[in-house]
Design a protein around this motif. Structure first.
Motif, PDB file in Angstrom:
ATOM      1  N   UNK A   6     -21.604  60.244  13.835  1.00 49.60           N
ATOM      2  CA  UNK A   6     -21.337  61.134  15.033  1.00 49.60           C
ATOM      3  C   UNK A   6     -22.180  61.071  16.138  1.00 49.60           C
ATOM      4  N   UNK A   7     -23.341  60.985  15.788  1.00 44.35           N
ATOM      5  CA  UNK A   7     -24.421  61.156  17.025  1.00 44.35           C
ATOM      6  C   UNK A   7     -24.051  59.898  18.082  1.00 44.35           C
ATOM      7  N   UNK A   8     -23.782  58.727  17.654  1.00 44.98           N
ATOM      8  CA  UNK A   8     -23.683  57.582  18.350  1.00 44.98           C
ATOM      9  C   UNK A   8     -22.261  57.955  19.723  1.00 44.98           C
ATOM     10  N   UNK A   9     -21.222  58.797  19.200  1.00 48.23           N
ATOM     11  CA  UNK A   9     -20.247  59.223  19.981  1.00 48.23           C
ATOM     12  C   UNK A   9     -20.822  60.131  20.841  1.00 48.23           C
ATOM     13  N   UNK A  10     -21.514  61.021  20.225  1.00 47.29           N
ATOM     14  CA  UNK A  10     -21.978  62.292  21.117  1.00 47.29           C
ATOM     15  C   UNK A  10     -22.724  61.419  22.339  1.00 47.29           C
ATOM     16  N   UNK A  11     -23.835  60.680  21.850  1.00 43.75           N
ATOM     17  CA  UNK A  11     -24.510  60.336  23.035  1.00 43.75           C
ATOM     18  C   UNK A  11     -23.613  59.483  24.181  1.00 43.75           C
ATOM     19  N   UNK A  12     -22.681  58.723  23.595  1.00 46.59           N
ATOM     20  CA  UNK A  12     -21.623  58.247  24.608  1.00 46.59           C
ATOM     21  C   UNK A  12     -20.861  59.051  25.424  1.00 46.59           C
ATOM     22  N   UNK A  13     -20.126  60.123  24.596  1.00 41.06           N
ATOM     23  CA  UNK A  13     -19.449  60.898  25.386  1.00 41.06           C
ATOM     24  C   UNK A  13     -20.320  61.705  26.641  1.00 41.06           C
ATOM     25  N   UNK A  14     -21.480  62.305  25.843  1.00 38.94           N
ATOM     26  CA  UNK A  14     -22.477  63.216  26.648  1.00 38.94           C
ATOM     27  C   UNK A  14     -22.514  62.463  28.119  1.00 38.94           C
ATOM     28  N   UNK A  15     -22.796  61.332  27.863  1.00 43.84           N
ATOM     29  CA  UNK A  15     -23.343  60.503  28.974  1.00 43.84           C
ATOM     30  C   UNK A  15     -22.204  60.041  30.274  1.00 43.84           C
ATOM     31  N   UNK A  16     -21.131  59.957  29.598  1.00 48.35           N
ATOM     32  CA  UNK A  16     -19.859  59.660  30.336  1.00 48.35           C
ATOM     33  C   UNK A  16     -19.656  60.926  31.089  1.00 48.35           C
ATOM     34  N   UNK A  55     -22.343  50.139  29.012  1.00 47.77           N
ATOM     35  CA  UNK A  55     -22.043  48.807  28.943  1.00 47.77           C
ATOM     36  C   UNK A  55     -20.708  48.862  28.934  1.00 47.77           C
ATOM     37  N   UNK A  56     -20.050  49.276  28.020  1.00 45.16           N
ATOM     38  CA  UNK A  56     -18.528  49.090  27.835  1.00 45.16           C
ATOM     39  C   UNK A  56     -17.660  49.678  28.910  1.00 45.16           C
ATOM     40  N   UNK A  57     -18.153  50.723  29.523  1.00 47.62           N
ATOM     41  CA  UNK A  57     -17.565  51.424  30.680  1.00 47.62           C
ATOM     42  C   UNK A  57     -16.472  52.466  30.354  1.00 47.62           C
ATOM     43  N   UNK A  58     -16.931  52.701  28.978  1.00 50.00           N
ATOM     44  CA  UNK A  58     -16.050  54.071  28.364  1.00 50.00           C
ATOM     45  C   UNK A  58     -16.920  54.571  27.393  1.00 50.00           C
ATOM     46  N   UNK A 116     -17.814  66.508  19.633  1.00 47.74           N
ATOM     47  CA  UNK A 116     -17.665  65.314  20.711  1.00 47.74           C
ATOM     48  C   UNK A 116     -16.259  65.513  21.430  1.00 47.74           C
ATOM     49  N   UNK A 117     -14.964  66.036  20.968  1.00 49.87           N
ATOM     50  CA  UNK A 117     -13.847  66.139  21.606  1.00 49.87           C
ATOM     51  C   UNK A 117     -14.001  67.369  22.693  1.00 49.87           C
ATOM     52  N   UNK A 118     -14.637  68.265  22.134  1.00 49.83           N
ATOM     53  CA  UNK A 118     -15.143  69.449  23.030  1.00 49.83           C
ATOM     54  C   UNK A 118     -15.699  68.789  24.403  1.00 49.83           C
ATOM     55  N   UNK A 119     -16.825  67.995  24.141  1.00 49.44           N
ATOM     56  CA  UNK A 119     -17.314  67.420  25.398  1.00 49.44           C
ATOM     57  C   UNK A 119     -16.407  66.819  26.315  1.00 49.44           C
ATOM     58  N   UNK A 120     -15.462  65.963  25.426  1.00 49.41           N
ATOM     59  CA  UNK A 120     -14.391  65.077  26.562  1.00 49.41           C
ATOM     60  C   UNK A 120     -13.453  66.202  26.804  1.00 49.41           C
ATOM     61  N   UNK A 121     -13.251  67.213  26.538  1.00 56.03           N
ATOM     62  CA  UNK A 121     -12.127  68.205  26.901  1.00 56.03           C
ATOM     63  C   UNK A 121     -10.963  67.454  25.939  1.00 56.03           C
ATOM     64  N   UNK A 122     -11.195  67.388  24.766  1.00 53.24           N
ATOM     65  CA  UNK A 122     -10.264  67.071  23.916  1.00 53.24           C
ATOM     66  C   UNK A 122      -9.402  65.727  24.034  1.00 53.24           C
ATOM     67  N   UNK A 123      -9.938  64.636  24.945  1.00 52.80           N
ATOM     68  CA  UNK A 123      -9.459  63.475  24.990  1.00 52.80           C
ATOM     69  C   UNK A 123     -10.472  62.517  24.176  1.00 52.80           C
ATOM     70  N   UNK A 124      -9.720  61.369  23.673  1.00 49.75           N
ATOM     71  CA  UNK A 124     -10.303  60.606  22.758  1.00 49.75           C
ATOM     72  C   UNK A 124     -11.063  59.646  23.371  1.00 49.75           C
ATOM     73  N   UNK A 125     -10.648  59.266  24.462  1.00 47.47           N
ATOM     74  CA  UNK A 125     -11.483  58.117  25.169  1.00 47.47           C
ATOM     75  C   UNK A 125     -11.633  58.721  26.795  1.00 47.47           C
ATOM     76  N   UNK A 126     -12.912  58.602  27.059  1.00 42.32           N
ATOM     77  CA  UNK A 126     -13.222  58.857  28.591  1.00 42.32           C
ATOM     78  C   UNK A 126     -13.697  57.737  29.288  1.00 42.32           C
ATOM     79  N   UNK A 127     -13.273  57.154  30.458  1.00 44.58           N
ATOM     80  CA  UNK A 127     -13.731  55.912  31.396  1.00 44.58           C
ATOM     81  C   UNK A 127     -14.682  56.276  31.914  1.00 44.58           C
TER      82      UNK A 127
END
Lengths: 265, 301
Positions: free
Chosen positions: B41-51, B202-205, B104-115
């Motif tokens: 879960x943390x891997x995603x948390x780091x990613x979405x938080x940054x984006x 790195x991957x842009x999303x 993580x979904x809260x952080x992205x605003x319920x989006x599964x993918x953020x670019x």
């Protein structure tokens, strides 16, 4: 130095495996007392030591070490008063860490552990000097993993670690039982030496009645979670193994049932 | 072969980023002797938080710091579940992992993918510029190795190692083992989130599922590093470096088998099986030794 008052401890309360390990035990140790503890299987000897260390909370009663009531303190907070050597030589040291690292861990017992280097060069010299007292050649192996040492070497190292901060109370729980006779004798000799040199207050559980008589200034016999016999001074010195066996039969109304104790009679 | 060689820089960069994650896993798995599943879960948390933070206009460096702290917080939750609630470490990690899915979904605003486009924001690295990506991730890895080497050489660091090695001994020497486990889980998950933040750039999303199976990749990197380099790399800093190399080798092998025609969806199964086999090897070796010595004893009799 130590005051155990009315301590009860029952394991698995309310189940078929219920075991009353300590039954209102009272025990007081003066500074400098070196008490040997004997007793049958399940007499509560180890439970007593573990209660003093705080391995588990006791059901009732109080434990006071050097004027500090430690009854409700967790194990790691009592450690500053105590030095411990376990029966299992694997238990008292960290196998994957070096000798000097293990010693530095023990040297900081009761101190705050911060972001300073774990070992200083000055300490290293001190550890080397301390290790040379063991006479096992460990002083040249400061950066050997403890896991590579023999059981006897590990136990001697644990002993050194237990006494290096001058504990208020040294607790030895059958600490030579798992060693071969020759190594056991060496470790016991070292224990005696450290206790005398540092004038430590100590408790030693042993299954060897001879050792219990020879060592220390006081002997207690436990049965069913209580002290049933407490002897010190001249009277203790004059005890024989047969006296002890007879005493046990008289006081407990049963023959001593510690197999290892009988074998090593 | 030509295509394989020319495709190497990508897996190297990715491998280093996952190597940072693997160093986080090293703290729990090797030092504390805990298998912590929070990291998925943390891997995603780091990613979405940054984006989300960078897309909202924050400086990338600051966003990475916050991603790191978010990971630390996740580790703290697992630590509390484990030490204060008495939940076994593996289950505590799974619980936090599930919590993080919602978070993580809260952080992205319920989006599964953020670019996160490298054209619009000043990112530290991107797969568009692989040599820079390798350089930046290598610098991060080097800095983390240096900091961890220092930390685990301090009094506190040593007490963490003792906690993982022998809890009885640690407590007998006045070490608060519960606190130490929490500190280890916090640091570990902080590093994993940092790795997630690097990976998202790195991957842009960033993707809600980007951490799925992360623990397996982290373990694979640690184990591959140990198997291939364990004999030479004895020093603690080198052991961490071995985990980074393990990550790189993992990604090179993955690239190779994909080019050989493996279905990308079978990758996770392959990774899990490889980890299972490598974890099994020391166990089998022990069994074999025992059987052998048993035979010798019977032979003497």
């Amino acid at each position: 130095m130590l005051k155990v008052s009315g301590v009860y401890k029952t394991f698995n309360k309310g189940t078929v495996n219920e075991k009353k390990a300590l039954n209102g035990i009272d025990l007081e140790l003066k500074a400098g007392d070196f008490v040997t503890i004997i007793g049958g299987n399940g007499a509560g000897k180890s439970t007593l030591l573990n209660s003093i260390c705080g391995v588990f909370p006791v059901d009732r009663g109080s434990i006071v070490i050097d004027g500090n009531d430690v009854t409700s303190l967790p194990e790691h907070k009592r450690a500053k008063y105590l030095g411990r050597v376990f029966q299992d030589p694997m238990m008292g040291t960290a196998a994957d860490m070096w000798i000097e690292e293990n010693m530095s861990l023990a040297f900081r017992r009761g101190q705050r552990r911060g972001l300073k280097w774990a070992i200083t060069n000055k300490e290293r010299a001190m550890y080397r000097e301390m290790l040379s007292q063991l006479g096992l050649g460990l002083e040249d192996r400061l950066s050997s993993k403890v896991g590579l040492l023999s059981g006897g070497q590990r136990q001697a190292l644990t002993l050194l670690m237990a006494v290096m901060r001058q504990p208020k109370l040294l607790l030895l729980d059958e600490h030579t039982a798992a060693l071969d006779p020759k190594t056991a004798a060496t470790v016991l000799e070292l224990s005696e030496k450290f206790i005398n040199e540092n004038k430590l207050t100590a408790m030693m559980i042993t299954h060897n009645m001879n050792d219990a008589i020879i060592h220390g200034n006081r002997l207690i016999m436990m049965n069913e979670g209580r002290v049933i016999y407490d002897v010190s001074g001249q009277e203790k010195k004059e005890l024989t193994v047969d006296d002890l066996l007879k005493k046990f039969a008289d006081l407990s109304g049963a023959a001593l049932d510690n197999d290892r104790m009988l074998l090593s009679k | 072969m030509q295509t394989f060689l020319s495709s190497l820089p990508g897996p190297i960069a990715q491998g280093i980023i996952w190597g940072i994650m693997a160093m986080g896993v090293y703290i729990t798995f090797r030092i504390l002797d805990i298998a912590d599943l929070t990291v998925d879960g943390t891997m995603g948390t780091g990613g979405v938080t940054l984006v989300v933070l960078v897309a909202g206009g924050m400086n990338v460096g600051l966003a990475m710091l916050i991603a790191f702290l978010a990971g630390c917080a996740a580790g703290l939750v697992t630590g509390i579940f484990h030490t204060k609630f008495g939940i076994p470490a593996i289950l505590a990690g799974i619980l936090t992992q599930l919590i993080l899915y919602s978070v993580n979904l809260r952080i992205t605003g319920q989006r599964s993918n953020v670019p996160l486009s490298v054209d619009k924001y000043a990112l530290m690295l991107s797969l568009r510029n692989l040599s820079r990506a390798i350089l930046v991730s290598a610098l991060f890895a080097a800095a983390i190795i240096a900091i961890m080497y220092w930390f685990f050489g301090t009094e506190l660091g040593h007490s963490l190692r003792a906690t993982g090695c022998n809890q009885n001994m640690a407590r007998a020497n006045g070490i608060n083992t519960d606190n130490n486990k929490m500190i280890g889980l916090v640091l570990s998950n902080g590093l994993v989130a940092l790795s997630g933040a690097l990976l998202a750039q790195y991957q842009g999303f960033a993707d809600i599922n980007m951490g799925r199976g992360a623990i397996v990749i982290g373990l694979a990197a640690v184990i591959i590093g140990e198997v291939l380099l364990g004999k030479v790399f004895k020093n603690f800093a080198l052991k961490l470096l071995a985990a980074v190399f393990g990550g790189i080798i993992y990604y090179i092998v993955i690239t190779l088998v994909l080019q050989m025609g493996l279905n990308a969806n079978d990758l996770k199964m392959l990774s899990a099986l490889v980890v299972a086999v490598f974890l099994g090897i020391p166990y089998w070796q022990k069994k074999l030794r025992e059987r052998k010595s048993n035979k010798e004893v019977r032979g003497d009799a």
